[in-house]
Design a protein around this motif. Structure first.
Motif, PDB file in Angstrom:
ATOM      1  N   ILE A  13       0.811  -1.219   0.000  1.00  0.00           N
ATOM      2  CA  ILE A  13       0.000   0.000   0.000  1.00  0.00           C
ATOM      3  C   ILE A  13       0.847   1.273   0.000  1.00  0.00           C
ATOM      4  N   LYS A  14       1.912   1.314   0.768  1.00  0.00           N
ATOM      5  CA  LYS A  14       2.756   2.502   0.798  1.00  0.00           C
ATOM      6  C   LYS A  14       3.339   2.782  -0.581  1.00  0.00           C
ATOM      7  N   LYS A  15       3.806   1.748  -1.244  1.00  0.00           N
ATOM      8  CA  LYS A  15       4.389   1.893  -2.577  1.00  0.00           C
ATOM      9  C   LYS A  15       3.383   2.535  -3.535  1.00  0.00           C
ATOM     10  N   TYR A  16       2.164   2.025  -3.555  1.00  0.00           N
ATOM     11  CA  TYR A  16       1.157   2.543  -4.488  1.00  0.00           C
ATOM     12  C   TYR A  16       0.673   3.935  -4.095  1.00  0.00           C
ATOM     13  N   PHE A  17       0.588   4.202  -2.790  1.00  0.00           N
ATOM     14  CA  PHE A  17       0.237   5.551  -2.353  1.00  0.00           C
ATOM     15  C   PHE A  17       1.313   6.539  -2.762  1.00  0.00           C
ATOM     16  N   ASP A  18       2.574   6.155  -2.627  1.00  0.00           N
ATOM     17  CA  ASP A  18       3.676   7.031  -3.040  1.00  0.00           C
ATOM     18  C   ASP A  18       3.642   7.288  -4.548  1.00  0.00           C
ATOM     19  N   ILE A  19       3.343   6.255  -5.306  1.00  0.00           N
ATOM     20  CA  ILE A  19       3.236   6.422  -6.767  1.00  0.00           C
ATOM     21  C   ILE A  19       2.138   7.430  -7.091  1.00  0.00           C
ATOM     22  N   ALA A  20       0.978   7.267  -6.447  1.00  0.00           N
ATOM     23  CA  ALA A  20      -0.143   8.183  -6.692  1.00  0.00           C
ATOM     24  C   ALA A  20       0.212   9.603  -6.245  1.00  0.00           C
ATOM     25  N   PHE A  21       0.854   9.711  -5.088  1.00  0.00           N
ATOM     26  CA  PHE A  21       1.226  11.025  -4.571  1.00  0.00           C
ATOM     27  C   PHE A  21       2.167  11.750  -5.531  1.00  0.00           C
ATOM     28  N   ASN A  22       3.010  10.999  -6.218  1.00  0.00           N
ATOM     29  CA  ASN A  22       3.957  11.581  -7.165  1.00  0.00           C
ATOM     30  C   ASN A  22       3.354  11.825  -8.545  1.00  0.00           C
ATOM     31  N   GLY A  23       2.041  11.725  -8.665  1.00  0.00           N
ATOM     32  CA  GLY A  23       1.357  12.116  -9.898  1.00  0.00           C
ATOM     33  C   GLY A  23       0.997  11.004 -10.850  1.00  0.00           C
ATOM     34  N   GLU A  24       1.247   9.771 -10.492  1.00  0.00           N
ATOM     35  CA  GLU A  24       0.952   8.635 -11.375  1.00  0.00           C
ATOM     36  C   GLU A  24      -0.316   7.928 -10.862  1.00  0.00           C
ATOM     37  N   PRO A  25      -1.433   8.028 -11.563  1.00  0.00           N
ATOM     38  CA  PRO A  25      -2.642   7.332 -11.118  1.00  0.00           C
ATOM     39  C   PRO A  25      -2.429   5.818 -11.096  1.00  0.00           C
ATOM     40  N   VAL A  26      -3.056   5.164 -10.140  1.00  0.00           N
ATOM     41  CA  VAL A  26      -2.963   3.713 -10.000  1.00  0.00           C
ATOM     42  C   VAL A  26      -4.364   3.132 -10.157  1.00  0.00           C
ATOM     43  N   ILE A  27      -4.555   2.303 -11.181  1.00  0.00           N
ATOM     44  CA  ILE A  27      -5.838   1.619 -11.379  1.00  0.00           C
ATOM     45  C   ILE A  27      -5.775   0.306 -10.623  1.00  0.00           C
ATOM     46  N   VAL A  28      -6.778   0.085  -9.778  1.00  0.00           N
ATOM     47  CA  VAL A  28      -6.843  -1.153  -9.017  1.00  0.00           C
ATOM     48  C   VAL A  28      -7.999  -1.972  -9.567  1.00  0.00           C
ATOM     49  N   SER A  29      -7.667  -3.121 -10.171  1.00  0.00           N
ATOM     50  CA  SER A  29      -8.711  -3.963 -10.745  1.00  0.00           C
ATOM     51  C   SER A  29      -9.361  -4.789  -9.638  1.00  0.00           C
ATOM     52  N   ARG A  30     -10.692  -4.912  -9.761  1.00  0.00           N
ATOM     53  CA  ARG A  30     -11.471  -5.653  -8.770  1.00  0.00           C
ATOM     54  C   ARG A  30     -12.461  -6.546  -9.492  1.00  0.00           C
ATOM     55  N   LYS A  31     -13.057  -7.462  -8.764  1.00  0.00           N
ATOM     56  CA  LYS A  31     -14.045  -8.373  -9.340  1.00  0.00           C
ATOM     57  C   LYS A  31     -15.212  -7.594  -9.920  1.00  0.00           C
ATOM     58  N   GLU A  32     -15.841  -8.210 -10.911  1.00  0.00           N
ATOM     59  CA  GLU A  32     -17.029  -7.647 -11.562  1.00  0.00           C
ATOM     60  C   GLU A  32     -16.776  -6.260 -12.142  1.00  0.00           C
ATOM     61  N   ASN A  33     -15.535  -6.002 -12.515  1.00  0.00           N
ATOM     62  CA  ASN A  33     -15.144  -4.739 -13.145  1.00  0.00           C
ATOM     63  C   ASN A  33     -15.491  -3.518 -12.288  1.00  0.00           C
ATOM     64  N   LYS A  34     -15.398  -3.662 -10.973  1.00  0.00           N
ATOM     65  CA  LYS A  34     -15.646  -2.555 -10.046  1.00  0.00           C
ATOM     66  C   LYS A  34     -14.318  -1.901  -9.681  1.00  0.00           C
ATOM     67  N   ASN A  35     -13.596  -1.503 -10.699  1.00  0.00           N
ATOM     68  CA  ASN A  35     -12.250  -0.955 -10.535  1.00  0.00           C
ATOM     69  C   ASN A  35     -12.285   0.420  -9.871  1.00  0.00           C
ATOM     70  N   VAL A  36     -11.183   0.760  -9.238  1.00  0.00           N
ATOM     71  CA  VAL A  36     -11.014   2.076  -8.632  1.00  0.00           C
ATOM     72  C   VAL A  36      -9.673   2.654  -9.075  1.00  0.00           C
ATOM     73  N   VAL A  37      -9.541   3.961  -8.907  1.00  0.00           N
ATOM     74  CA  VAL A  37      -8.298   4.639  -9.262  1.00  0.00           C
ATOM     75  C   VAL A  37      -7.801   5.382  -8.027  1.00  0.00           C
ATOM     76  N   ILE A  38      -6.541   5.215  -7.718  1.00  0.00           N
ATOM     77  CA  ILE A  38      -5.910   5.940  -6.614  1.00  0.00           C
ATOM     78  C   ILE A  38      -5.168   7.123  -7.223  1.00  0.00           C
ATOM     79  N   ILE A  39      -5.502   8.315  -6.740  1.00  0.00           N
ATOM     80  CA  ILE A  39      -4.815   9.534  -7.173  1.00  0.00           C
ATOM     81  C   ILE A  39      -4.468  10.358  -5.938  1.00  0.00           C
ATOM     82  N   SER A  40      -3.580  11.301  -6.105  1.00  0.00           N
ATOM     83  CA  SER A  40      -3.206  12.166  -4.987  1.00  0.00           C
ATOM     84  C   SER A  40      -4.343  13.135  -4.679  1.00  0.00           C
ATOM     85  N   GLU A  41      -4.315  13.666  -3.464  1.00  0.00           N
ATOM     86  CA  GLU A  41      -5.320  14.658  -3.079  1.00  0.00           C
ATOM     87  C   GLU A  41      -5.224  15.896  -3.966  1.00  0.00           C
ATOM     88  N   ALA A  42      -4.012  16.300  -4.316  1.00  0.00           N
ATOM     89  CA  ALA A  42      -3.831  17.470  -5.184  1.00  0.00           C
ATOM     90  C   ALA A  42      -4.490  17.245  -6.539  1.00  0.00           C
TER      91      ALA A  42
END
Length: 85
Positions: A13-42
């Motif tokens: 989780i820290k790795k992916y949060f750091d990636i998002a914080f540095n401006g790179e969106p992270v797509i998290v795939s989930r069952k039934e195509n209920k995907n989410v995207v992690i982005i920074s607050e900014a």
């Protein structure tokens, strides 16, 4: 943009949060195509600002169209003051 699985995010989780914080969106795939995207607050704040600006501009465009079509109500200052009472 990085895509990963939910279990990878849990394990790193820290790795992916750091990636998002540095401006790179992270797509998290989930069952039934209920995907989410992690982005920074900014980035989220910028997206929200853009969304609100778009809504405001659309409202202005609708109101401008109403003015152009003569769908307005005109009141004098005295009429406005009388409405206040």
């Amino acid at each position: 943009m990085i895509a990963t699985k939910q279990m990878d995010v849990r394990a790193n989780i820290k790795k992916y949060f750091d990636i998002a914080f540095n401006g790179e969106p992270v797509i998290v795939s989930r069952k039934e195509n209920k995907n989410v995207v992690i982005i920074s607050e900014a980035e989220y704040n910028e997206l929200e600002k853009a969304r609100k600006n778009a809504e405001y501009l659309e409202k202005l465009n609708r109101e401008d169209e109403q003015i152009r079509n003569g769908k307005i109500v005109t009141k004098t200052m005295d009429e406005l003051l009388a409405m206040e009472e």
